[in-house]
Design an enzyme around this catalytic site. Structure first.
Site, short mmCIF file in Angstrom:
data_model
loop_
_atom_site.label_atom_id
_atom_site.label_comp_id
_atom_site.label_asym_id
_atom_site.label_seq_id
_atom_site.Cartn_x
_atom_site.Cartn_y
_atom_site.Cartn_z
N HIS A 307 3.30 2.29 -0.43
CA HIS A 307 1.92 1.26 0.52
C HIS A 307 1.49 2.85 1.44
CE1 HIS A 307 -0.23 -0.41 2.82
NE2 HIS A 307 -0.63 -1.92 1.91
N ASP A 365 2.10 -6.78 -3.22
CA ASP A 365 0.93 -7.26 -4.11
C ASP A 365 1.62 -7.30 -5.28
OD1 ASP A 365 -1.62 -6.15 -3.12
OD2 ASP A 365 -0.88 -4.29 -2.21
#
Length: 430
Positions: A307, A365
């Protein structure tokens, strides 16, 4: 006690003292607000990655620790012990609600979920193959034409009504965009089921038969909403704030946020992750793609790992993994090659030294895409669902900004690199 520290900037031998500010959490800040007035220069920060654009007490992220706090409460505690509408209340008002406050708030949101009947005609102006995000941008922006009594940003009561309407109606609008895209009739919301279950019912029920929402799926959807509710000053939130700084009505500002979220580098990450899993196709091909990911000369990237903000692990991913396991246990993955690839890729990534060393853990995600795919949502609906969840964050940030006495219209500077003054040349002489 006021912070009296200063940072000294020396330009061409002349010193300028810039005030410093200390947040309740996070790094100290050098306030350059008066730098241009004092020194005639301004700073250059592409992407604003080293610039604080506002004061905010809503959300805090510590990427090194893997920490996400909403009003001081860790996201994992909220996802485990709370539910989405309670988190909405927390973000909007700053404190967890009492039982009476929560009951009143839930009643208010539930009874605002229907949209104006004339808005149904608005959907029919779109092509059937329009992306649901395109539909949502248009419909949400058009809400100001239907709800005139909540567009005055200077009226606290109207701001309150607009906040409730946006949070309540966004799942209805997203579900209608989905139904329209697949040629099915719209399903009206109901007042006797909760927020997440209502959304699932509006997406998957049909008039021909009764539809019962599975509580495991409703809980998973509620967690997806909770874990995506707000994420500090990201691109779409900053877009909402910038649009809001002009005094634009709240529906226009949230539509601007939806448009920004649509970008694949932002809200489209879970869609990109599912598309990657489908590209891999089968568990036999995973080693090939792992090697490609490790090859610096290969442009292929493993989506859903690591991330930009979280340098250690995504604190939302642990909770989302639990939901993914529950959903896959319920629905099964034996006959779904995409989900089989996802589970095997997750196992390898959590054990492979390359991923561990670089801290490329599966992120939120990765797991949310798996859950939504297992539920039966097409990838085109992943970002609209993200928008439903993030609406409360946008609205909370909008409300905070409008109430800030230091509010001024956003006007970023630029480092101009174009031509200097030139005289116009008549066309026959060019």
């Amino acid at each position: 006690m006021a912070d009296t520290r200063t940072a000294t900037l020396i330009i061409d031998g002349k010193s300028y003292d810039l005030p410093m500010r200390s947040p309740t959490a996070g790094p100290d800040v050098v306030d350059i607000g008066k730098l241009y007035a004092q020194a005639g220069v301004f700073t250059h920060d592409p992407g604003f990655t080293s610039t604080s654009s506002c004061d905010s007490s809503i959300t805090f992220i510590d990427g090194d620790k893997g920490e996400l706090l909403h009003r001081g409460y860790p996201i994992d505690q909220l996802a485990e012990k709370s539910h989405f509408l309670e988190v909405c209340y927390l973000l909007l008002y700053g404190e967890l609600p009492s039982s009476t406050e929560l009951e009143t708030f839930e009643h208010t949101i539930t009874h605002h979920t229907m949209i104006h009947e004339q808005m149904h005609n608005f959907f029919r102006g779109f092509r059937r193959d329009a992306h649901p995000m395109a539909t949502m941008v248009g419909v949400v922006g058009a809400m100001s034409a239907f709800y005139h009594d909540s567009t005055d940003v200077n009226d606290p009561r109207q701001r309150e009504i607009a906040s409730h309407r946006l949070i309540a109606k966004m799942p209805t609008i997203a579900a209608m965009a989905y139904k329209y895209s697949i040629g099915q009739p719209f399903v009206y919301p109901r007042n006797d089921i909760d927020y997440a279950a209502n959304f699932l019912r509006m997406c998957f029920a049909v008039p021909a038969e009764e539809y019962k929402v599975d509580p495991v799926l409703a809980r998973a959807m509620d967690r997806i909403f909770t874990l995506h509710a707000d994420h500090e000053q990201n691109a779409s939130t900053s877009t909402v704030r910038l649009a809001s700084s002009s005094g634009a009505n709240p529906f226009a500002c949230i539509a601007a946020g939806i448009a920004c979220l649509w970008g694949p580098a932002h809200g489209g990450a879970n869609q990109a992750c599912l598309e990657m899993l489908r590209e891999i196709g089968s568990t036999n091909r995973i080693p090939e793609f792992i090697e490609r990911a490790k090859d610096k000369n290969d442009p292929f990237r493993l989506m859903g790992f690591g991330h930009r903000v979280y340098k250690n692990f995504d604190p939302r991913a642990k909770v989302m993994k639990q939901s993914a396991d529950e959903v896959l246990d319920l629905l099964g993955i034996e006959n779904n090659p995409t989900l089989q690839v996802a589970k095997e890729l997750e196992r390898i990534a959590l054990e492979d030294e390359y991923f561990i060393e670089k801290k490329l853990y599966p992120n939120v995600d990765f797991y949310s895409g798996i859950i939504l795919d297992a539920m039966g949502f097409p990838t085109s609906m992943f970002t609209p669902i993200f928008a439903v969840a993030r609406t409360v964050g946008w609205v909370s940030q909008w409300k905070e900004m409008i109430a800030d006495p230091a509010l001024k219209i956003g006007r970023p500077r630029q480092l101009y690199t174009g031509a200097t003054t030139r005289d116009y040349v008549e066309i026959e002489n060019r």
